[in-house]
Design a protein around this motif. Structure first.
Motif, mmCIF file in Angstrom:
data_model
loop_
_atom_site.group_PDB
_atom_site.id
_atom_site.type_symbol
_atom_site.label_atom_id
_atom_site.label_comp_id
_atom_site.label_asym_id
_atom_site.label_seq_id
_atom_site.Cartn_x
_atom_site.Cartn_y
_atom_site.Cartn_z
ATOM 1 N N ASP A 6 0.834 -1.195 0.000
ATOM 2 C CA ASP A 6 0.000 0.000 0.000
ATOM 3 C C ASP A 6 0.875 1.254 0.000
ATOM 4 N N THR A 7 0.280 2.404 0.261
ATOM 5 C CA THR A 7 1.030 3.663 0.185
ATOM 6 C C THR A 7 2.070 3.795 1.290
ATOM 7 N N PHE A 8 1.968 2.976 2.340
ATOM 8 C CA PHE A 8 2.964 2.977 3.409
ATOM 9 C C PHE A 8 3.863 1.743 3.330
ATOM 10 N N ALA A 56 -8.279 -15.068 -5.143
ATOM 11 C CA ALA A 56 -7.782 -13.804 -5.677
ATOM 12 C C ALA A 56 -6.872 -13.107 -4.675
ATOM 13 N N PHE A 57 -7.264 -13.111 -3.412
ATOM 14 C CA PHE A 57 -6.417 -12.512 -2.386
ATOM 15 C C PHE A 57 -5.080 -13.253 -2.280
ATOM 16 N N SER A 58 -5.121 -14.568 -2.392
ATOM 17 C CA SER A 58 -3.867 -15.331 -2.278
ATOM 18 C C SER A 58 -2.910 -14.979 -3.415
ATOM 19 N N ARG A 59 -3.447 -14.691 -4.586
ATOM 20 C CA ARG A 59 -2.588 -14.324 -5.715
ATOM 21 C C ARG A 59 -1.942 -12.951 -5.502
ATOM 22 N N GLN A 60 -2.487 -12.169 -4.557
ATOM 23 C CA GLN A 60 -1.911 -10.859 -4.243
ATOM 24 C C GLN A 60 -0.983 -10.915 -3.020
ATOM 25 N N GLY A 61 -0.790 -12.111 -2.467
ATOM 26 C CA GLY A 61 0.155 -12.258 -1.372
ATOM 27 C C GLY A 61 -0.421 -12.759 -0.075
ATOM 28 N N VAL A 62 -1.739 -12.867 0.057
ATOM 29 C CA VAL A 62 -2.339 -13.375 1.293
ATOM 30 C C VAL A 62 -1.995 -14.847 1.473
ATOM 31 N N ASP A 63 -1.452 -15.177 2.643
ATOM 32 C CA ASP A 63 -1.186 -16.585 2.941
ATOM 33 C C ASP A 63 -1.793 -17.021 4.271
ATOM 34 N N ARG A 64 -2.486 -16.090 4.951
ATOM 35 C CA ARG A 64 -3.135 -16.417 6.222
ATOM 36 C C ARG A 64 -4.601 -15.994 6.165
ATOM 37 N N VAL A 65 -5.487 -16.915 6.507
ATOM 38 C CA VAL A 65 -6.920 -16.641 6.508
ATOM 39 C C VAL A 65 -7.480 -16.969 7.886
ATOM 40 N N ARG A 66 -8.303 -16.066 8.411
ATOM 41 C CA ARG A 66 -8.988 -16.305 9.682
ATOM 42 C C ARG A 66 -10.492 -16.162 9.468
ATOM 43 N N LEU A 67 -11.245 -17.177 9.843
ATOM 44 C CA LEU A 67 -12.703 -17.133 9.755
ATOM 45 C C LEU A 67 -13.267 -16.475 11.003
ATOM 46 N N THR A 68 -14.148 -15.506 10.798
ATOM 47 C CA THR A 68 -14.728 -14.773 11.915
ATOM 48 C C THR A 68 -16.226 -14.607 11.684
ATOM 49 N N GLY A 69 -16.851 -13.794 12.536
ATOM 50 C CA GLY A 69 -18.246 -13.449 12.374
ATOM 51 C C GLY A 69 -18.441 -12.000 12.739
ATOM 52 N N GLY A 70 -19.537 -11.702 13.409
ATOM 53 C CA GLY A 70 -20.479 -12.558 14.114
ATOM 54 C C GLY A 70 -19.841 -13.793 14.716
ATOM 55 N N GLU A 293 -9.515 -9.844 -13.842
ATOM 56 C CA GLU A 293 -10.221 -8.630 -13.427
ATOM 57 C C GLU A 293 -10.351 -8.548 -11.912
ATOM 58 N N LEU A 294 -10.547 -9.702 -11.262
ATOM 59 C CA LEU A 294 -10.562 -9.723 -9.802
ATOM 60 C C LEU A 294 -9.211 -9.265 -9.258
ATOM 61 N N ASP A 295 -8.142 -9.789 -9.847
ATOM 62 C CA ASP A 295 -6.794 -9.421 -9.410
ATOM 63 C C ASP A 295 -6.556 -7.920 -9.574
ATOM 64 N N GLN A 296 -6.976 -7.372 -10.703
ATOM 65 C CA GLN A 296 -6.787 -5.951 -10.943
ATOM 66 C C GLN A 296 -7.571 -5.111 -9.937
ATOM 67 N N MET A 297 -8.747 -5.580 -9.573
ATOM 68 C CA MET A 297 -9.582 -4.855 -8.614
ATOM 69 C C MET A 297 -8.892 -4.789 -7.250
ATOM 70 N N LEU A 298 -8.390 -5.934 -6.774
ATOM 71 C CA LEU A 298 -7.712 -5.964 -5.479
ATOM 72 C C LEU A 298 -6.434 -5.139 -5.515
ATOM 73 N N THR A 299 -5.695 -5.243 -6.596
ATOM 74 C CA THR A 299 -4.453 -4.473 -6.715
ATOM 75 C C THR A 299 -4.731 -2.979 -6.636
ATOM 76 N N GLY A 300 -5.768 -2.545 -7.330
ATOM 77 C CA GLY A 300 -6.104 -1.135 -7.312
ATOM 78 C C GLY A 300 -6.504 -0.637 -5.941
ATOM 79 N N ILE A 301 -7.273 -1.446 -5.204
ATOM 80 C CA ILE A 301 -7.734 -1.038 -3.871
ATOM 81 C C ILE A 301 -6.570 -0.985 -2.889
#
Length: 342
Positions: A6-8, A56-70, A293-301
């Motif tokens: 990101d910007t930081f 899509a998130f994993s292709r951007q570098g995410v390697d840890r997922v946590r399931l939450t709620g609620g 297109e999903l990848d581009q969307m996440l990259t842009g955000i």
């Protein structure tokens, strides 16, 4: 390919996925109101949609997922989603945060599906106090869930406690001893002024500094334990070897190392727990977009991300109060902690 930052210059590594906004408890620091408007069921992502976004998130570098709620265990057939996530390339760590009420009945199926780490939210060991703090009489079931995952041999069992001055801060010693007996790593969490905490007051916050001083006085001087810089908790060791953590988001924000994103059950992407607005991912995936297109969307955000919400809240000092009032939360349920996940 260089990592997405990101910007930081903060990478995108960790994703919190809220599988439902519903909860079977009413903890005062999260859901203090009498009634809530739930997300329409037709808006909720199905497991295939969640799995595709996680890919899509994993292709951007995410390697840890946590399931939450609620409360994630209210979502039917959750082991199915766990198995699907386990098949996503690049995801090396899969965890879940739960209040534990339904855990003893589902623990074996969750483990068999591939869940390896569990964090249970438990703020008191006193039955009547638990009823008052959570609005329900479920302490025995929560403890049964904690015992079940401890006995089944999950890779990691953590226990989260939100300390609120005058309500449960007299249980620090008993909570630490109980966690040690069960082989769970206790993590104390400072009371946060996030959405849903409409009764938050800075005087109710038990700071990391005061907590460490108290623990030192009870158990003897603690020592710091090396911790991943991006992890939310700072970890410490008691003289007897027991390790515990403190998440000091309120008084010592860790925005500078935050690598977490949040996906709500209805497909809103939040780049900060304090963010006022999210990004609609549900509409994108239901419009038939390609993976590119999903990848581009996440990259842009993410590349435009500049959030430092907790630091900005700290800078308010005496003017700091609840993030949002009850009326605002009613107008925009995505501000709620139980909607966007912790």
């Amino acid at each position: 390919m260089p990592p997405l930052t990101d910007t930081f210059d903060r990478p995108l590594r960790s994703l919190r996925v809220s599988v439902t906004d519903r909860c079977n408890l009413r903890c005062g620091y999260c859901m203090p109101e009498a009634d809530y408007e739930w997300l329409p069921k037709s808006d909720l992502l199905d497991f295939e949609e969640m799995s595709r976004w996680i890919g899509a998130f994993s292709r951007q570098g995410v390697d840890r997922v946590r399931l939450t709620g609620g409360e994630p265990l209210l979502r039917r057939e959750l082991p199915t989603l766990i198995r699907m996530i386990r098949e996503v390339a690049g995801i090396r760590d899969l965890a879940m945060t739960t209040n534990g009420v339904l855990l003893s009945d589902q623990a074996e199926a969750l483990l068999a599906a591939g869940l390896t780490r569990v964090t249970i939210s438990l703020d008191t060991l006193q039955p009547e106090r638990a009823r008052i703090l959570t609005g329900r009489n479920q302490l025995a079931r929560v403890l049964a869930g904690l015992d079940a995952v401890s006995e089944l041999g999950f890779e990691s069992v953590k226990w989260n406690t939100v300390l609120v001055r005058g309500r449960n801060d007299d249980e620090v010693e008993s909570l630490l001893r109980a966690a040690g007996e069960r082989g769970a790593e206790l993590r104390f969490i400072e009371y946060m002024d996030v959405g849903g905490a409409t009764r938050w007051n800075r005087d109710d916050v038990v700071s990391k500094a005061s907590l460490l001083a108290e623990i030192d006085s009870i158990f003897g001087e603690v020592e710091s334990v090396a911790t991943d810089a991006s992890a939310p908790a700072r970890r410490y060791r008691l003289p007897n070897g027991q390790v515990f953590g403190i998440i000091a988001s309120t008084t010592e924000p860790f925005c500078r190392s935050c690598d977490r994103a949040r996906l709500t059950a209805d497909g809103q992407f939040f780049t900060c727990l304090y963010a006022r607005q999210g990004f609609d991912l549900r509409g994108a995936i239901r419009s038939g977009v390609t993976d590119d297109e999903l990848d581009q969307m996440l990259t842009g955000i993410w590349s435009r991300r500049s959030d430092r919400g907790a630091e900005e809240r700290l800078a308010l000092r005496d003017a700091r109060g609840p993030l949002a009032g009850a009326e605002e939360l009613e107008r925009d349920p995505h501000l709620e902690m139980h909607t966007r996940g912790g």
